[in-house]
Design a protein around this motif. Structure first.
Motif, PDB file in Angstrom:
ATOM      1  N   PHE A   1      26.506  39.784  12.462  1.00  0.00           N
ATOM      2  CA  PHE A   1      27.561  39.264  11.588  1.00  0.00           C
ATOM      3  C   PHE A   1      26.996  38.423  10.436  1.00  0.00           C
ATOM      4  N   LEU A   2      25.681  38.294  10.371  1.00  0.00           N
ATOM      5  CA  LEU A   2      25.054  37.443   9.344  1.00  0.00           C
ATOM      6  C   LEU A   2      23.997  38.266   8.610  1.00  0.00           C
ATOM      7  N   PRO A   3      24.460  39.176   7.727  1.00  0.00           N
ATOM      8  CA  PRO A   3      23.522  40.152   7.158  1.00  0.00           C
ATOM      9  C   PRO A   3      22.378  39.550   6.352  1.00  0.00           C
ATOM     10  N   VAL A   4      22.514  38.294   5.891  1.00  0.00           N
ATOM     11  CA  VAL A   4      21.401  37.683   5.154  1.00  0.00           C
ATOM     12  C   VAL A   4      20.142  37.632   6.025  1.00  0.00           C
ATOM     13  N   LEU A   5      20.329  37.621   7.350  1.00  0.00           N
ATOM     14  CA  LEU A   5      19.171  37.527   8.263  1.00  0.00           C
ATOM     15  C   LEU A   5      18.323  38.786   8.263  1.00  0.00           C
TER      16      LEU A   5
END
Lengths: 180, 180
Positions: free
Chosen positions: A168-172
């Motif tokens: 849910f945290l695509p920046v990762l």
């Protein structure tokens, strides 16, 4: 969006305070965190932006505006900051960047560039012919891209800490491998 | 990096002023620019961060800290802001976000969370069991990812304006297609 000098300058003027809000007084574990070998940490990014003020954007604009025969840019050293800033604190780099940027924007405004000026060209050592308009637009994008890089690099330090939240945290998972 | 409450809170506290530096008083052409259909513009991102303050991070931490039987989170509405903020200015959203964030961080600090508290769990509707530590780390990453998104979206508005510079400005080609 077409390039327009006033909104472009507005964005360029915001970068020093944005970087100070993100980084001033921040712990070394954030300031020196990176995305792996041969990637920049936030300290490096601020040093690289200082190099841009001193050796890239305005010096290249001056080459164009000198209207000489066959104006050509010098190649840009992406790693000048590494030796230059050994032993410095991130706060001192932030202050230096803010001073350089303010002076460069004052100079830019003093030129009162016309549409004809913005169409003047020079030869980039790798990209070929470019206009002053391209150069100034690239300066804006370069700032924004490096702010995105700082926040992405910081975010990735918590890749394990977020546990099952990774999808849910695509920046990762942006730029899993640094560009070649 | 392991999750530690003090540096995590430090990053969370920086977000309102970072967003104000990037966006306060900015022209509508930047504030309403996006990456294509079904993507957020900077105005949407600030609205989405407000939703997070009101319905996600602290409300979910409260569910965990209530120590009930089988604590479970409500699903989170990623589009609540769209109807909520019709007719608002980006400056009014920035001010509202800053107030909500300050109050939420004051509450977080007042809890004086221990390592045992941070290990408490709840069930996420899609991700399964998560700890309070995971939740708070995800809050930090969520902020940083959305700052990166705002600057990436703004940068992309100059994709044509930079002319031949595109290959040297990789932010212009990040997330060419929005994630499914």
């Amino acid at each position: 969006m077409t390039f327009d000098l006033i909104p472009a300058t507005d964005v360029l003027a915001r970068t020093p305070s944005t970087l100070e809000d993100l980084l001033k007084g921040i712990g070394e574990s954030w300031a020196r965190a990176d995305e792996g070998p041969d990637t920049f940490n936030p300290f490096d990014v601020v040093g690289h932006l200082i190099d841009g003020e001193e050796t890239d954007w305005i010096p290249r604009a001056k080459i164009i505006l000198a209207r000489g025969a066959n104006p050509t840019f010098e190649p840009y050293d992406r790693f000048r900051h590494r030796e230059r800033n050994v032993g410095r604190s991130i706060d001192s780099l932030l202050a230096e960047f803010a001073e350089l940027r303010a002076a460069n924007l004052e100079l830019l405004r003093s030129w009162n560039l016309t549409a004809t000026d913005l169409d003047l060209t020079a030869t980039h050592p790798f990209l070929g012919p470019v206009t002053l308009r391209h150069l100034l637009a690239a300066w804006v994008v370069h700032d924004l891209g490096h702010i995105a890089q700082i926040t992405r690099v910081m975010a990735k330090q918590y890749r394990d800490a977020v546990g099952p939240w990774v999808p849910f945290l695509p920046v990762l998972t942006d730029r899993e491998l640094p560009p070649a």
